[in-house]
Design a protein around this motif. Structure first.
Motif: not given
Length: 240
Positions: A1-7, A25-29, A57-61, A78-83
């Motif tokens: 699962r792609p992810f990125g992290a920052t402040f 519809g990309l399941p990015v974390l 305010a961002i739809p589908h996020l 919960a998050a990883v259930q969303f594809k």
């Protein structure tokens, strides 16, 4: 699962990418840390204020702001259930207490976006204390003190507005009963988005401007993020 992290404050720079992943519809974390005034001496440039509202305010996020270690676990679960949609996590910098789940409700309620963490005796509260993230501990502290005074309060942990809105009306009513109009929401951000949960009598302990440069604890007290202030505002809400 792609992810990125920052402040968290840097989510402003990432907004176009976050928005595109929601459109596609990309399941990015997206894992954001240092999510509030708790950043402290870094000052207002690094203290997120409007950022939660902006992501919501961002739809589908899906946005997630868990309140303790167990809620973080359940938020990822919960998050990883969303594809078909991305998820943004707003995680705190400061140390937080881990709630005793033999005393309070299981963290599995995170999967539903919001749940009753602590309740009045008989499940019939006179006032609701709503919070996310590090402020959930404030709500619990205030709840215990109000309980000692004989005031019937309920603590609702609401880590994800989006997941909560996906639940059926009966569940949402069981968590936020319409007849309980005395409500206090606590979040180190702006009020935008909370109006639908507060109603006409509800009070909000949050931010209406930017932060300042000082130790996190000093800032929390200065801006009213203390259990004593939550109790004060709760009593005002009960009288209104």
């Amino acid at each position: 699962r792609p992810f990125g992290a920052t402040f968290f404050v840097f989510s402003d720079y990432m907004r176009p990418s976050v928005r595109l992943s929601a459109i596609m519809g990309l399941p990015v974390l997206y894992i954001f840390t240092h999510d509030s005034l708790g950043v402290g001496e870094d000052g207002p440039t690094h203290q997120p204020i409007e950022h939660l509202a902006a992501l919501r305010a961002i739809p589908h996020l899906i946005t997630m702001r868990p309140g303790d270690a167990n809620e973080v676990v359940e938020a990822y679960r919960a998050a990883v259930q969303f594809k078909d949609r991305p998820t943004a996590f707003a995680l705190t910098r400061q140390n937080l207490p881990t709630f005793d789940r033999t005393k309070y409700a299981p963290a599995a309620g995170v999967a539903r976006g919001g749940y009753v963490l602590a309740d009045a005796e008989g499940g019939k509260p006179d006032i609701l204390l709503l919070a996310t993230g590090s402020e959930v501990a404030l709500a619990v502290d205030a709840y215990e003190k109000l309980k000692a005074e004989g005031i019937k309060a309920r603590v609702v942990s609401l880590p994800s507005f989006e997941l909560f809105e996906l639940q059926d009306a009966a569940y949402r009513e069981s968590v936020l009963p319409k007849q309980v109009t005395a409500r206090v929401a606590i979040e180190m951000g702006i009020v935008q988005g909370w109006e639908k949960y507060l109603g006409e009598r509800g009070r909000f302990i949050g931010m209406s401007g930017y932060g300042a440069s000082a130790p996190g604890g000093v800032l929390a007290k200065h801006f009213g993020f203390t259990a004593d202030n939550v109790i004060k505002v709760a009593k005002e809400a009960l009288k209104s």
